[in-house]
Design an enzyme around this catalytic site. Structure first.
Site, PDB file in Angstrom:
ATOM      1  CG  PHE A  96      -2.177   0.787   1.074  1.00 21.74           C
ATOM      2  CD1 PHE A  96      -2.142   2.161   0.911  1.00 21.74           C
ATOM      3  CD2 PHE A  96      -3.421   0.167   1.095  1.00 21.74           C
ATOM      4  CE1 PHE A  96      -3.308   2.906   0.777  1.00 21.74           C
ATOM      5  CE2 PHE A  96      -4.594   0.902   0.957  1.00 21.74           C
ATOM      6  CZ  PHE A  96      -4.532   2.274   0.795  1.00 21.74           C
ATOM      7  CG  PHE A  97       3.429   2.538   3.282  1.00 24.68           C
ATOM      8  CD1 PHE A  97       3.063   3.831   3.623  1.00 24.68           C
ATOM      9  CD2 PHE A  97       3.350   1.547   4.254  1.00 24.68           C
ATOM     10  CE1 PHE A  97       2.626   4.144   4.905  1.00 24.68           C
ATOM     11  CE2 PHE A  97       2.915   1.848   5.540  1.00 24.68           C
ATOM     12  CZ  PHE A  97       2.549   3.137   5.869  1.00 24.68           C
ATOM     13  CG  PHE A 199      -6.041   6.164   6.692  1.00 23.01           C
ATOM     14  CD1 PHE A 199      -4.774   6.726   6.714  1.00 23.01           C
ATOM     15  CD2 PHE A 199      -6.383   5.257   7.685  1.00 23.01           C
ATOM     16  CE1 PHE A 199      -3.864   6.391   7.708  1.00 23.01           C
ATOM     17  CE2 PHE A 199      -5.468   4.919   8.687  1.00 23.01           C
ATOM     18  CZ  PHE A 199      -4.203   5.486   8.700  1.00 23.01           C
ATOM     19  NE  ARG A 339       4.679   6.902   3.442  1.00 21.79           N
ATOM     20  CZ  ARG A 339       4.800   6.470   2.194  1.00 21.79           C
ATOM     21  NH1 ARG A 339       5.831   5.697   1.868  1.00 21.79           N
ATOM     22  NH2 ARG A 339       3.927   6.791   1.258  1.00 21.79           N
TER      23      ARG A 339
END
Length: 362
Positions: A96-97, A199, A339
């Site tokens: 997902f990232f 999200f 990140r």
């Protein structure tokens, strides 16, 4: 040092300095961290998976994968999941990232055709994952692998719900794509609705059941207290991410952040917007503590003396415990993961772990 020590203990003592503007003493005091005992193996296997699926170049994996703390996050969010379930969730989270980074690079480099190809491929891979395991785009193939594994844990009914929820996530990312290309900052209410999709609030909530090892019937899953507790967990996580991401997203000309919407549409100064986001975050915490008690009483009521009732009661308690774990896991992740360390990047608008060639550039 990271707040999670490199051990297999199930709790950890925070040792990470948190900036005052991001500090939430209630989380540090009332939400002790838990770490799944499988975590060291999880980190190793997800690192290997990223290489095998070609989601990051080998040099990027070697330099950045562990420091991004993706596995730390999931080991904290789902600390009681079976090992194989946690591994699938952690790989999916890492995917997902990577998808989020591709989406960002397609916007930054103005690649609408590439984004639309990816969008359509993800929709089809979600519905027929086995047929996409060897897709030429590593992002699609890795996604198919995640879906196949997660679909194996629960029922076909759960799978259909997961697919429905993720189709909506893909379309929400498409709306974000067009908003950013056109420079549209959504209103606060529009942003909050969109954020619940980008999200993936309901995806992470679906995964509560996989973690607990039991699919919940609708009357349990949709019970007002249970649903409210799950929503508050995800709202806290999304809005705290907004608070911590604000410098990165301002530097990258983002338009999707609660703080940015408050500044644009509510006329707030930056400091006022930060204070308002913090207020909303803290309200999520206090509201969760209240509704948590109601949800646990609901769990008690489900135990009606039958085997099924006891199993449902136990599953709901497991889910509520996992919801609670999200608060500390998300909080500490944002202060440990590379990140969000924008000040250490050579270019504040370009994360060092992103590879533009892997993202589709020729």
């Amino acid at each position: 040092m990271p707040a999670f020590p490199h051990s297999t203990t199930t709790t950890a003592t925070a040792a990470t300095a948190v900036p005052p503007s991001l500090s939430l003493p209630v989380i540090e005091a009332a939400f002790p961290r838990q770490l799944h005992p499988y975590w060291p193996r999880l980190q190793e296997k997800t690192r290997t998976w990223l290489l095998e699926k070609r989601l990051m170049p080998p040099e990027k994996v070697a330099e950045y994968a562990d420091g991004l703390c993706y596995t730390d996050l999931m080991a904290g969010c789902y600390p009681t999941a079976p090992d194989d379930v946690l591994q699938a969730i952690a790989d999916y989270s890492a995917w997902f990232f990577a998808w989020d980074d591709r989406h960002d690079r397609d916007i930054i480099h103005r690649r609408p055709e590439a984004w639309q190809r990816l969008r359509l491929c993800l929709h089809t891979a979600l519905d027929s994952p086995h047929e996409h395991l060897r897709h030429r785009d590593p992002l699609v193939a890795a996604f198919a692998d995640c879906v196949v594994r997660m679909y194996s844990f629960v029922s076909a009914r759960w799978n259909a719900r997961f697919a429905r929820h993720f189709h909506a996530v893909i379309e929400a990312y498409d709306r974000e794509f067009h908003n950013r290309i056109e420079g549209i900052i959504p209103t606060v209410e529009d942003y909050l609705a969109l954020r619940r999709l980008t999200f993936a609030h309901w995806i992470w909530t679906d995964l509560l059941e996989a973690s607990a090892g039991r699919e919940l019937p609708d009357h349990v899953r949709k019970h007002p207290a249970f649903r409210r507790a799950a929503l508050l967990t995800q709202e806290f996580s999304a809005w705290y991410n907004d608070l911590c991401s604000l410098p990165k997203e301002i530097a990258g000309d983002e338009v999707h952040n609660l703080g940015i919407s408050l500044i644009k549409h509510e006329g707030m100064a930056l400091e006022e917007a930060i204070a308002e986001v913090r207020r909303r975050i803290l309200k999520c915490v206090s509201d969760f503590i209240s509704v948590e008690r109601s949800t646990l009483r609901f769990a008690d009521d489900l135990d009606d003396g039958t085997v099924r009732g006891k199993e449902l009661s136990t599953a709901v308690r497991d889910c509520v415990g996992t919801m609670r774990s999200w608060f500390s896991a998300v909080y500490w992740f944002h202060h440990e993961s590379g990140r969000y360390m924008v000040d250490s990047w050579d270019d504040r608008s370009t994360p060092p772990y992103v590879n533009n060639e892997a993202a589709g550039e020729k």
